[in-house]
Design a protein around this motif. Sequence first.
Motif, PDB file in Angstrom:
ATOM      1  N   GLU A  52      16.039  -8.336  -1.805  1.00 43.23           N
ATOM      2  CA  GLU A  52      16.469  -9.433  -1.092  1.00 43.23           C
ATOM      3  C   GLU A  52      17.889  -9.471  -0.937  1.00 43.23           C
ATOM      4  O   GLU A  52      18.673  -9.535   0.227  1.00 43.23           O
ATOM      5  CB  GLU A  52      15.746 -10.482  -1.362  1.00 43.23           C
ATOM      6  N   VAL A  53      18.410  -9.220  -2.091  1.00 43.28           N
ATOM      7  CA  VAL A  53      20.102  -9.383  -2.082  1.00 43.28           C
ATOM      8  C   VAL A  53      20.641  -8.379  -1.457  1.00 43.28           C
ATOM      9  O   VAL A  53      21.683  -8.591  -0.600  1.00 43.28           O
ATOM     10  CB  VAL A  53      20.221  -9.318  -3.610  1.00 43.28           C
ATOM     11  N   LEU A  54      20.230  -6.987  -1.480  1.00 44.92           N
ATOM     12  CA  LEU A  54      20.955  -5.896  -0.804  1.00 44.92           C
ATOM     13  C   LEU A  54      20.529  -5.752   0.564  1.00 44.92           C
ATOM     14  O   LEU A  54      21.161  -5.151   1.388  1.00 44.92           O
ATOM     15  CB  LEU A  54      20.389  -4.640  -1.557  1.00 44.92           C
ATOM     16  N   SER A  55      19.281  -6.559   1.084  1.00 43.69           N
ATOM     17  CA  SER A  55      19.163  -6.537   2.402  1.00 43.69           C
ATOM     18  C   SER A  55      19.948  -7.340   3.261  1.00 43.69           C
ATOM     19  O   SER A  55      20.267  -7.202   4.562  1.00 43.69           O
ATOM     20  CB  SER A  55      17.560  -7.203   2.770  1.00 43.69           C
ATOM     21  N   ASP A  56      21.049  -7.952   2.590  1.00 45.58           N
ATOM     22  CA  ASP A  56      21.928  -8.779   3.401  1.00 45.58           C
ATOM     23  C   ASP A  56      23.219  -8.080   3.641  1.00 45.58           C
ATOM     24  O   ASP A  56      24.163  -8.634   4.146  1.00 45.58           O
ATOM     25  CB  ASP A  56      22.320 -10.150   2.499  1.00 45.58           C
ATOM     26  N   GLN A  57      23.324  -6.694   3.034  1.00 44.82           N
ATOM     27  CA  GLN A  57      24.580  -6.063   3.303  1.00 44.82           C
ATOM     28  C   GLN A  57      24.064  -4.748   3.533  1.00 44.82           C
ATOM     29  O   GLN A  57      22.810  -4.148   3.371  1.00 44.82           O
ATOM     30  CB  GLN A  57      25.329  -5.871   1.915  1.00 44.82           C
ATOM     31  N   SER A  58      24.873  -3.780   4.384  1.00 43.53           N
ATOM     32  CA  SER A  58      24.491  -2.747   5.067  1.00 43.53           C
ATOM     33  C   SER A  58      24.933  -1.450   4.376  1.00 43.53           C
ATOM     34  O   SER A  58      24.512  -0.382   4.854  1.00 43.53           O
ATOM     35  CB  SER A  58      24.679  -2.657   6.568  1.00 43.53           C
ATOM     36  N   ALA A  59      25.663  -1.620   3.241  1.00 45.19           N
ATOM     37  CA  ALA A  59      26.201  -0.341   2.891  1.00 45.19           C
ATOM     38  C   ALA A  59      25.028   0.627   1.924  1.00 45.19           C
ATOM     39  O   ALA A  59      25.429   1.763   2.050  1.00 45.19           O
ATOM     40  CB  ALA A  59      27.307  -0.789   1.889  1.00 45.19           C
ATOM     41  N   ALA A  60      24.360  -0.291   1.146  1.00 45.27           N
ATOM     42  CA  ALA A  60      23.467   0.686   0.278  1.00 45.27           C
ATOM     43  C   ALA A  60      22.151   0.797   1.155  1.00 45.27           C
ATOM     44  O   ALA A  60      21.698   0.091   1.677  1.00 45.27           O
ATOM     45  CB  ALA A  60      23.367  -0.079  -0.979  1.00 45.27           C
ATOM     46  N   SER A  61      21.415   2.024   0.822  1.00 42.50           N
ATOM     47  CA  SER A  61      20.097   2.187   1.179  1.00 42.50           C
ATOM     48  C   SER A  61      19.051   1.681  -0.050  1.00 42.50           C
ATOM     49  O   SER A  61      19.626   2.070  -1.241  1.00 42.50           O
ATOM     50  CB  SER A  61      19.975   3.714   1.439  1.00 42.50           C
ATOM     51  N   ILE A  62      18.393   0.939   0.456  1.00 50.90           N
ATOM     52  CA  ILE A  62      17.395   0.282  -0.483  1.00 50.90           C
ATOM     53  C   ILE A  62      15.966   0.983  -0.633  1.00 50.90           C
ATOM     54  O   ILE A  62      15.524   1.346   0.324  1.00 50.90           O
ATOM     55  CB  ILE A  62      17.188  -1.355  -0.264  1.00 50.90           C
ATOM     56  N   TYR A  63      15.587   1.225  -1.808  1.00 52.58           N
ATOM     57  CA  TYR A  63      14.201   1.887  -1.989  1.00 52.58           C
ATOM     58  C   TYR A  63      13.267   0.970  -2.842  1.00 52.58           C
ATOM     59  O   TYR A  63      13.787   0.908  -3.987  1.00 52.58           O
ATOM     60  CB  TYR A  63      14.195   3.216  -2.313  1.00 52.58           C
ATOM     61  N   LEU A  64      12.229   0.340  -2.286  1.00 55.22           N
ATOM     62  CA  LEU A  64      11.471  -0.728  -3.139  1.00 55.22           C
ATOM     63  C   LEU A  64      10.134   0.202  -3.560  1.00 55.22           C
ATOM     64  O   LEU A  64       9.442   0.444  -2.734  1.00 55.22           O
ATOM     65  CB  LEU A  64      11.360  -1.913  -2.476  1.00 55.22           C
ATOM     66  N   PHE A  65      10.041   0.278  -5.024  1.00 56.41           N
ATOM     67  CA  PHE A  65       8.673   0.931  -5.363  1.00 56.41           C
ATOM     68  C   PHE A  65       7.849  -0.450  -5.097  1.00 56.41           C
ATOM     69  O   PHE A  65       7.787  -1.494  -5.348  1.00 56.41           O
ATOM     70  CB  PHE A  65       8.902   0.933  -6.864  1.00 56.41           C
ATOM     71  N   GLY A  66       6.561   0.043  -4.581  1.00 60.11           N
ATOM     72  CA  GLY A  66       5.268  -1.000  -4.585  1.00 60.11           C
ATOM     73  C   GLY A  66       4.342  -1.052  -5.496  1.00 60.11           C
ATOM     74  O   GLY A  66       4.634  -0.835  -6.579  1.00 60.11           O
ATOM     75  N   GLY A  67       3.349  -1.545  -5.150  1.00 60.22           N
ATOM     76  CA  GLY A  67       2.346  -2.039  -6.086  1.00 60.22           C
ATOM     77  C   GLY A  67       1.937  -3.395  -6.222  1.00 60.22           C
ATOM     78  O   GLY A  67       2.310  -4.018  -5.104  1.00 60.22           O
ATOM     79  N   MET A  97       0.960  -1.151   0.117  1.00 59.69           N
ATOM     80  CA  MET A  97       0.091  -0.058  -0.226  1.00 59.69           C
ATOM     81  C   MET A  97       0.845   1.292  -0.132  1.00 59.69           C
ATOM     82  O   MET A  97       2.180   1.353   0.573  1.00 59.69           O
ATOM     83  CB  MET A  97      -0.904   0.152   1.063  1.00 59.69           C
ATOM     84  N   SER A  98       0.537   2.237  -0.811  1.00 59.69           N
ATOM     85  CA  SER A  98       1.095   3.464  -0.917  1.00 59.69           C
ATOM     86  C   SER A  98       0.704   4.310   0.442  1.00 59.69           C
ATOM     87  O   SER A  98      -0.461   4.090   0.810  1.00 59.69           O
ATOM     88  CB  SER A  98       1.147   4.324  -2.123  1.00 59.69           C
ATOM     89  N   VAL A  99       1.582   5.475   0.758  1.00 60.65           N
ATOM     90  CA  VAL A  99       1.162   6.391   1.960  1.00 60.65           C
ATOM     91  C   VAL A  99      -0.397   6.936   1.551  1.00 60.65           C
ATOM     92  O   VAL A  99      -1.246   7.142   2.254  1.00 60.65           O
ATOM     93  CB  VAL A  99       2.039   7.377   2.133  1.00 60.65           C
ATOM     94  N   VAL A 100      -0.197   7.314   0.176  1.00 65.56           N
ATOM     95  CA  VAL A 100      -1.686   8.020  -0.315  1.00 65.56           C
ATOM     96  C   VAL A 100      -2.911   7.039  -0.092  1.00 65.56           C
ATOM     97  O   VAL A 100      -3.975   7.556   0.228  1.00 65.56           O
ATOM     98  CB  VAL A 100      -1.354   8.280  -1.956  1.00 65.56           C
TER      99      VAL A 100
END
Length: 251
Positions: free
Chosen positions: A126-141, A20-23
């Motif tokens: 899922e891949v990026l969740s295993d490391q802490s270096a990058a900030s991950i932004y997942l588009f929803g829908g 769900m989006s905030v809107v």
Amino acid sequence: MYQEERLVKILQVLNEQISMSVVEICERFTISRDTARRDILKLVEQGAAIRTHGGISLPVIKETILAYRERVRSFSQEKRKIGEYGADFLEETGVYFFDVSTTVCCLAEQVNKKMQVYTHSLDIAEVLSDQSAASIYLFGGKLNEQNRFFFDIEGVNQLDKMKFDAAFLGAAAIMEDGIYFEDKEDAYIKSIVVQKASKNIILADVDKFSKSSYYKGMDWKNIHIIITNQCPPPAFCEIMKANNITLFVAE
């Protein structure tokens, strides 16, 4: 409506549509954005949901992670080499878009710098969740269960307001009139992304040059770099030369 009652109803909706989006939360429950954000924070703290870019979604369930890791084991050595080569184009503090390609997943496994990565791919997240270096932004829908990406028009509208240092994109097929994908929605996302990125980088094994698919996501003029595992057929090399595309072969 009390917060706890509203949180239960939000989870009921998530169980039906994954995200769900905030809107959408504001409109469905007639609440302010600040209240919606407090609800999201509460659900995240409880481990009942995860943040996405612009909203909230169900956490990646254990079975999904296991299914993904089974797929990882089947990635070819060629895909891994291409992904490793692509990592040379990642820079500290960069802002990037990663698409749903398995080859781009191989790139994601190489991320070890502080950067921002935007994606609509469940596997990339899922891949990026295993490391802490990058900030991950997942588009929803809505989740496309077969090809494991999220899509809705609101997410596409968010793309229109963004800029990326580079977009890393796969391909279902590389054809003489452009780059094609299996899903109409996925191709539409790519058609927007390539307009918002300063550099568009295709990661694809050489077999993609002999395949065909259904939905064109971009023209050759939108591409800056192609990374593959063998030199493509001469006709495609001519197309790249005519469009000033740099070819790299990850051997």
